[in-house]
Design an enzyme around this catalytic site. Sequence first.
Site, PDB file in Angstrom:
ATOM      1  N   PHE A 134      -1.041  -2.314   3.413  1.00  0.00           N
ATOM      2  CA  PHE A 134      -0.514  -3.761   2.845  1.00  0.00           C
ATOM      3  C   PHE A 134      -0.044  -3.408   1.602  1.00  0.00           C
ATOM      4  O   PHE A 134      -0.475  -3.081   0.468  1.00  0.00           O
ATOM      5  CB  PHE A 134      -1.564  -4.945   2.883  1.00  0.00           C
ATOM      6  CG  PHE A 134      -1.092  -6.241   2.870  1.00  0.00           C
ATOM      7  CD1 PHE A 134      -0.731  -6.969   3.962  1.00  0.00           C
ATOM      8  CD2 PHE A 134      -0.569  -7.049   1.609  1.00  0.00           C
ATOM      9  CE1 PHE A 134      -0.098  -8.115   4.166  1.00  0.00           C
ATOM     10  CE2 PHE A 134      -0.188  -8.056   1.781  1.00  0.00           C
ATOM     11  CZ  PHE A 134       0.163  -8.807   2.889  1.00  0.00           C
ATOM     12  N   ASP A 206     -10.623  -3.072   1.204  1.00  0.00           N
ATOM     13  CA  ASP A 206     -10.195  -4.366   1.124  1.00  0.00           C
ATOM     14  C   ASP A 206     -10.602  -4.724   2.802  1.00  0.00           C
ATOM     15  O   ASP A 206     -10.124  -4.357   3.784  1.00  0.00           O
ATOM     16  CB  ASP A 206      -8.361  -4.156   1.096  1.00  0.00           C
ATOM     17  CG  ASP A 206      -7.914  -5.579   1.171  1.00  0.00           C
ATOM     18  OD1 ASP A 206      -8.306  -6.552   1.863  1.00  0.00           O
ATOM     19  OD2 ASP A 206      -6.792  -5.711   0.621  1.00  0.00           O
ATOM     20  N   TYR A 231      -8.746 -16.726   3.797  1.00  0.00           N
ATOM     21  CA  TYR A 231      -7.726 -17.769   4.650  1.00  0.00           C
ATOM     22  C   TYR A 231      -7.197 -17.343   6.218  1.00  0.00           C
ATOM     23  O   TYR A 231      -6.589 -17.745   6.584  1.00  0.00           O
ATOM     24  CB  TYR A 231      -6.385 -18.094   3.804  1.00  0.00           C
ATOM     25  CG  TYR A 231      -5.466 -16.859   3.334  1.00  0.00           C
ATOM     26  CD1 TYR A 231      -4.738 -16.271   4.024  1.00  0.00           C
ATOM     27  CD2 TYR A 231      -5.671 -16.659   1.837  1.00  0.00           C
ATOM     28  CE1 TYR A 231      -4.220 -15.134   3.385  1.00  0.00           C
ATOM     29  CE2 TYR A 231      -5.113 -15.697   1.414  1.00  0.00           C
ATOM     30  CZ  TYR A 231      -4.274 -14.856   2.192  1.00  0.00           C
ATOM     31  OH  TYR A 231      -3.435 -13.826   1.763  1.00  0.00           O
ATOM     32  N   LYS A 232      -7.826 -15.802   6.236  1.00  0.00           N
ATOM     33  CA  LYS A 232      -7.488 -15.244   7.447  1.00  0.00           C
ATOM     34  C   LYS A 232      -8.562 -15.735   8.776  1.00  0.00           C
ATOM     35  O   LYS A 232      -8.704 -16.839   8.920  1.00  0.00           O
ATOM     36  CB  LYS A 232      -7.064 -13.969   7.433  1.00  0.00           C
ATOM     37  CG  LYS A 232      -6.061 -13.522   6.626  1.00  0.00           C
ATOM     38  CD  LYS A 232      -5.599 -12.003   6.156  1.00  0.00           C
ATOM     39  CE  LYS A 232      -4.464 -11.833   5.307  1.00  0.00           C
ATOM     40  NZ  LYS A 232      -4.221 -10.647   4.654  1.00  0.00           N
ATOM     41  N   ARG A 380       2.646  -8.922  16.787  1.00  0.00           N
ATOM     42  CA  ARG A 380       1.321  -8.509  16.225  1.00  0.00           C
ATOM     43  C   ARG A 380       0.661 -10.144  16.849  1.00  0.00           C
ATOM     44  O   ARG A 380       0.793 -11.025  16.876  1.00  0.00           O
ATOM     45  CB  ARG A 380       1.192  -8.808  15.029  1.00  0.00           C
ATOM     46  CG  ARG A 380      -0.099  -8.325  14.231  1.00  0.00           C
ATOM     47  CD  ARG A 380      -0.057  -8.212  12.742  1.00  0.00           C
ATOM     48  NE  ARG A 380       0.073  -9.484  11.836  1.00  0.00           N
ATOM     49  CZ  ARG A 380      -0.207  -9.748  10.967  1.00  0.00           C
ATOM     50  NH1 ARG A 380      -0.882  -8.785  10.249  1.00  0.00           N
ATOM     51  NH2 ARG A 380      -0.131 -11.036  10.286  1.00  0.00           N
TER      52      ARG A 380
HETATM   53  C1  LIG Z   1      -3.633 -10.582   3.753  1.00  0.00           C
HETATM   54  C2  LIG Z   1      -3.745  -9.262   2.703  1.00  0.00           C
HETATM   55  C3  LIG Z   1      -3.736  -9.676   1.429  1.00  0.00           C
HETATM   56  C4  LIG Z   1      -3.335 -10.840   0.722  1.00  0.00           C
HETATM   57  O1  LIG Z   1      -3.279 -10.666  -0.669  1.00  0.00           O
HETATM   58  P1  LIG Z   1      -3.278 -12.064  -1.428  1.00  0.00           P
HETATM   59  O2  LIG Z   1      -3.394 -11.651  -2.798  1.00  0.00           O
HETATM   60  O3  LIG Z   1      -4.117 -12.956  -1.012  1.00  0.00           O
HETATM   61  O4  LIG Z   1      -1.794 -12.449  -1.283  1.00  0.00           O
HETATM   62  C5  LIG Z   1      -3.980  -8.287   0.669  1.00  0.00           C
HETATM   63  N1  LIG Z   1      -4.150  -7.234   1.238  1.00  0.00           N
HETATM   64  C6  LIG Z   1      -4.389  -7.062   2.598  1.00  0.00           C
HETATM   65  C7  LIG Z   1      -4.614  -5.748   3.061  1.00  0.00           C
HETATM   66  C8  LIG Z   1      -4.103  -8.202   3.439  1.00  0.00           C
HETATM   67  O5  LIG Z   1      -3.977  -8.071   4.718  1.00  0.00           O
END
Ligand SMILES: *Cc1c(COP(=O)(O)O)cnc(C)c1O
Length: 419
Positions: A134, A206, A231-232, A380
């Site tokens: 990401f 992560d 939040y996911k 997705r």
């Molecule tokens: C959703 C996601 C994030 C989001 O990071 P925020 O700092 O909360 O915006 C980070 N890393 C991964 C791998 C994600 O899927």
Amino acid sequence: MTAINISREACVARDERDPLRALRERFDLPDGVIYLDGNSLGARPKAALQRAQDVVAREWGEDLIRSWNTASWFDLPKRLGNRLAPLIGAREGEVVVTDTTSLNLFKALAAALHLQAGGPNAARRTIVTERSNFPTDIYMAEGLAQWLQQGYRVRLVDSTEELPAAVDEDCAVLMLTHVNYRTGYQHDMAHLTRHAHANGALTVWDLAHSAGAVPVDLHAAEADFAVGCTYKYLNGGPGAPAFIWVPQHHQEHFAHPLTGWWSHARPFAMAHGFSPCDGIGRALCGTQPVVSLALVECGLDVFEQTTMAAIREKSLALTDLFIELVESRCASHPLGLVTPREHARRGSQASFNHPHGYAVMAALIERGVIGDYREPEIMRFGFTPLYTGYADVWDAVGILKDILDRSAYDVGAERSAVT
Ligand SMILES: *Cc1c(COP(=O)(O)O)cnc(C)c1O
């Protein structure tokens, strides 16, 4: 039973036998929507509305500043962390819910580099990760490396097969996202962590697409640090604070540059000079968004009604069904499965590419099937066993088939930033 023989009735019957079925009632979803985007923003637990009302009207409105103590606002990051811990194989006092995933990653990475700098591998300068990670994870790592200077750098690896060799004598930290946000590929955390340790590197994981989605056992894997989203799959609400895990054996030496007063040993002494507190509090920085933080509990409450094993079993059944139905009912269309078929390597999503993936997804959303689109060409679909059923899968594929059969999508549609 081949997919061709699966009927809608069979899916309805499966829903009736589903041990998680009752949990659907704990969520509020609009009628006419099949929500397959809980991997991006989880649905709202019904209880969140009352909780928000209570925090805003009573705790804030009536009790005012006293609520830091009377409503335990101070303890929320640790209390919620302790409730989240069992979902990721963490122990009491090892997790806090705080800040964003990006910020927590920065803290974990900084601490991991700091640990290495004080040990036998002090000369190591590389953070190894995947190019497919990401973007914010890569941006944060690059930002930290550039800020530190001294030759620190990020090495982006192009394929999973190349990862082990990239953990070489210059690798200080292996930073990976456990389940890839785009493909749904799930790494073997224990295997890669063992390999990293055998080669002198520390690991930062992560869990953004893992926490609440797949079973995770950080201690069994002997991981070093982990971060993730609430939040996911954890249904904490839009922008809800993230989490960070620091196992007890790393806490004493856990140090990062974001030394705010919440990680001070005596925050209210208002002392000159920083001295860190003991324990997981070291991962805190400053005052948290209490209203948002409080709602995380409503999502965690639902997880206490079941187990990650039960969630995983249904998640695999849902993604298997979706893949089978798409491949059989939409066989004449140029759809390609991007997500691994192998269960052990699959997260809780199924991604398909299509030359007009963006337009097809826009048409699906228009028809109430909410998934999302990720470059390049990837549609997705996230599967959240707490509130998605087998008949939902059947109906979503039926709508996809109808859109594709009739070419009922607008190839020239403007691309928007959201979903
Ligand atoms: C959703 C996601 C994030 C989001 O990071 P925020 O700092 O909360 O915006 C980070 N890393 C991964 C791998 C994600 O899927």
